[in-house]
Scaffold this motif. Sequence first.
Motif, PDB file in Angstrom:
ATOM      1  N   ALA A   1      20.467 -37.037  33.126  1.00 33.25           N
ATOM      2  CA  ALA A   1      19.369 -37.739  33.356  1.00 33.25           C
ATOM      3  C   ALA A   1      17.785 -38.151  33.905  1.00 33.25           C
ATOM      4  O   ALA A   1      18.386 -37.336  34.665  1.00 33.25           O
ATOM      5  N   TRP A   2      17.433 -38.557  33.022  1.00 31.08           N
ATOM      6  CA  TRP A   2      14.941 -37.945  33.354  1.00 31.08           C
ATOM      7  C   TRP A   2      14.449 -39.264  33.755  1.00 31.08           C
ATOM      8  O   TRP A   2      14.483 -39.546  32.928  1.00 31.08           O
ATOM      9  N   VAL A   3      13.850 -38.720  34.666  1.00 37.43           N
ATOM     10  CA  VAL A   3      12.271 -39.721  33.918  1.00 37.43           C
ATOM     11  C   VAL A   3      11.257 -39.239  34.733  1.00 37.43           C
ATOM     12  O   VAL A   3      11.502 -38.573  35.451  1.00 37.43           O
ATOM     13  N   GLY A   4      10.079 -39.362  34.096  1.00 33.83           N
ATOM     14  CA  GLY A   4       8.908 -38.746  34.496  1.00 33.83           C
ATOM     15  C   GLY A   4       7.754 -39.988  33.475  1.00 33.83           C
ATOM     16  O   GLY A   4       8.215 -40.360  33.024  1.00 33.83           O
ATOM     17  N   ASP A   5       6.741 -39.805  34.496  1.00 39.35           N
ATOM     18  CA  ASP A   5       5.249 -40.618  33.532  1.00 39.35           C
ATOM     19  C   ASP A   5       4.408 -39.900  33.089  1.00 39.35           C
ATOM     20  O   ASP A   5       3.847 -38.990  33.961  1.00 39.35           O
ATOM     21  N   PHE A   6       4.217 -40.168  31.846  1.00 34.61           N
ATOM     22  CA  PHE A   6       3.494 -39.033  31.016  1.00 34.61           C
ATOM     23  C   PHE A   6       1.640 -40.013  30.529  1.00 34.61           C
ATOM     24  O   PHE A   6       2.111 -40.568  29.908  1.00 34.61           O
ATOM     25  N   GLY A   7       1.350 -40.055  31.305  1.00 31.22           N
ATOM     26  CA  GLY A   7      -0.367 -40.774  30.954  1.00 31.22           C
ATOM     27  C   GLY A   7       0.628 -41.882  30.871  1.00 31.22           C
ATOM     28  O   GLY A   7       0.885 -42.634  31.907  1.00 31.22           O
ATOM     29  N   PRO A   8       0.642 -43.068  29.696  1.00 34.23           N
ATOM     30  CA  PRO A   8       0.595 -44.161  29.615  1.00 34.23           C
ATOM     31  C   PRO A   8       1.921 -44.548  29.022  1.00 34.23           C
ATOM     32  O   PRO A   8       2.034 -45.569  28.834  1.00 34.23           O
ATOM     33  N   ALA A   9       2.791 -43.459  29.017  1.00 36.96           N
ATOM     34  CA  ALA A   9       4.127 -43.996  29.338  1.00 36.96           C
ATOM     35  C   ALA A   9       5.414 -43.568  30.495  1.00 36.96           C
ATOM     36  O   ALA A   9       5.103 -42.235  30.918  1.00 36.96           O
ATOM     37  N   ARG A  10       5.722 -44.381  30.495  1.00 35.62           N
ATOM     38  CA  ARG A  10       7.071 -43.662  31.390  1.00 35.62           C
ATOM     39  C   ARG A  10       8.025 -43.861  30.418  1.00 35.62           C
ATOM     40  O   ARG A  10       8.196 -44.271  29.378  1.00 35.62           O
TER      41      ARG A  10
ATOM     42  N   VAL B   1      20.659 -37.166  38.249  1.00 36.62           N
ATOM     43  CA  VAL B   1      19.813 -37.794  38.012  1.00 36.62           C
ATOM     44  C   VAL B   1      18.423 -36.263  38.324  1.00 36.62           C
ATOM     45  O   VAL B   1      18.154 -36.235  39.543  1.00 36.62           O
ATOM     46  N   GLY B   2      16.523 -36.475  37.901  1.00 39.10           N
ATOM     47  CA  GLY B   2      16.413 -35.770  38.634  1.00 39.10           C
ATOM     48  C   GLY B   2      14.234 -36.669  37.825  1.00 39.10           C
ATOM     49  O   GLY B   2      14.332 -37.422  36.511  1.00 39.10           O
ATOM     50  N   VAL B   3      13.522 -35.639  38.453  1.00 42.04           N
ATOM     51  CA  VAL B   3      11.768 -36.391  38.142  1.00 42.04           C
ATOM     52  C   VAL B   3      11.534 -35.300  37.033  1.00 42.04           C
ATOM     53  O   VAL B   3      11.599 -33.768  37.551  1.00 42.04           O
ATOM     54  N   ALA B   4      11.511 -35.761  36.057  1.00 45.84           N
ATOM     55  CA  ALA B   4      10.465 -34.203  34.903  1.00 45.84           C
ATOM     56  C   ALA B   4       9.088 -34.007  35.475  1.00 45.84           C
ATOM     57  O   ALA B   4       8.686 -35.533  35.774  1.00 45.84           O
ATOM     58  N   PRO B   5       8.267 -33.679  35.851  1.00 43.52           N
ATOM     59  CA  PRO B   5       7.244 -33.271  35.979  1.00 43.52           C
ATOM     60  C   PRO B   5       6.151 -33.416  34.643  1.00 43.52           C
ATOM     61  O   PRO B   5       6.771 -33.922  33.375  1.00 43.52           O
ATOM     62  N   ALA B   6       4.824 -34.289  34.893  1.00 46.77           N
ATOM     63  CA  ALA B   6       4.021 -34.158  33.501  1.00 46.77           C
ATOM     64  C   ALA B   6       3.876 -33.052  33.020  1.00 46.77           C
ATOM     65  O   ALA B   6       2.717 -32.646  33.881  1.00 46.77           O
ATOM     66  N   PRO B   7       3.369 -33.243  31.316  1.00 47.26           N
ATOM     67  CA  PRO B   7       2.998 -32.830  30.627  1.00 47.26           C
ATOM     68  C   PRO B   7       1.458 -32.283  31.031  1.00 47.26           C
ATOM     69  O   PRO B   7       0.655 -33.486  31.082  1.00 47.26           O
ATOM     70  N   ALA B   8       0.622 -31.263  31.040  1.00 45.01           N
ATOM     71  CA  ALA B   8      -0.652 -30.872  30.690  1.00 45.01           C
ATOM     72  C   ALA B   8      -1.208 -32.412  29.557  1.00 45.01           C
ATOM     73  O   ALA B   8      -0.751 -32.009  28.686  1.00 45.01           O
ATOM     74  N   LEU B   9      -1.850 -33.412  29.917  1.00 48.62           N
ATOM     75  CA  LEU B   9      -2.229 -33.734  28.719  1.00 48.62           C
ATOM     76  C   LEU B   9      -4.174 -33.634  28.411  1.00 48.62           C
ATOM     77  O   LEU B   9      -4.748 -33.384  29.337  1.00 48.62           O
ATOM     78  N   ALA B  10      -3.976 -33.407  27.218  1.00 49.76           N
ATOM     79  CA  ALA B  10      -5.396 -33.681  26.026  1.00 49.76           C
ATOM     80  C   ALA B  10      -5.939 -34.851  27.056  1.00 49.76           C
ATOM     81  O   ALA B  10      -7.444 -34.734  27.264  1.00 49.76           O
TER      82      ALA B  10
END
Length: 306
Positions: free
Chosen positions: A138-147, A18-27
């Motif tokens: 499998a991975w997890v990331g926090d993308f702004g308002p969404a896990r 398992v790993g952690v995904a980097p968050a994308p740059a959000l507008a």
Amino acid sequence: MLLAALLAAGCSDSRVPVGVAPAPALASPDRVRFVALGDAGKGNKGQARVAAGVAKACAERGCDLVVLLGDNLYPRGMEADDDPHADERIAQMYAPVGAPVYLVLGNHDYAHGRSRAAAARQIAWAGRTPGVELPANAWVGDFGPARVVGLDTNAVFQFGEDFQARWLREQLDASDAPWKVVLGHHPFRSDGPHGNAGRYDGTRWVPWVSGSALRTLFDGSLCGADLYLAGHDHTRQLLEACGTDLVVSGTGASATEIVDNGNHPRFAEATLGAAWFELSADGSGRVVFLDADGAEEAGFELHAGG
């Protein structure tokens, strides 16, 4: 020989990296916008058409990322460490969108079965390819308002649910994000030819065919998430189960048919296309189903917390 194979499958280790995904740059930090499609990696005219439609829709609507929902490379995943199909059908195909591409693994990415080596090759390729994210099975990331939690559903299907079921629940429980989104390749419910987990392809009594391990994971750990996105069936659908909105978006390169499996979808089409999402910090959201050329076919409101 068959009995030995079934026993070996039943004793397989269900753990995956398992790993952690980097968050994308959000507008905007208060919303995340993305397009999701699966079963795309055929390198055919259908994939090219849908990819161009995705780029058009993202230019018009905005996309912070692209999600590929497994079966990223047909027919047998990455067949060598330097398989050129990975660049051609993933990195280059969606580069015109101008946003990072996040992957989950499907059954074809496991050489259409149980090859952990094929899956590992794709993960290693993603790790050295700019703009492509697949940090682990499998991975997890926090993308702004969404896990966002990406599952390796083929590993669950083939090797058992114990590890990922616990891990998924931990990742969802540990977050207070307004949106909890789970990605996988295999659907929970589907009015397509593969059908519902636990009864895939009309089977029920053979666990390694019916998807009973996935049904156990979905019933025990997925319910409570706000949104689950999958492919596997080459259709586009919007359904609901146990308070979770379910989207099937598996027509990234080809389409099959709609089959009445008793799920009463709010939307169901067996034509090429994708799905675009906007999820906001206030718990509001929407999904727009796109045709092969990126035009809107239908849109629906989504709400975090049911």
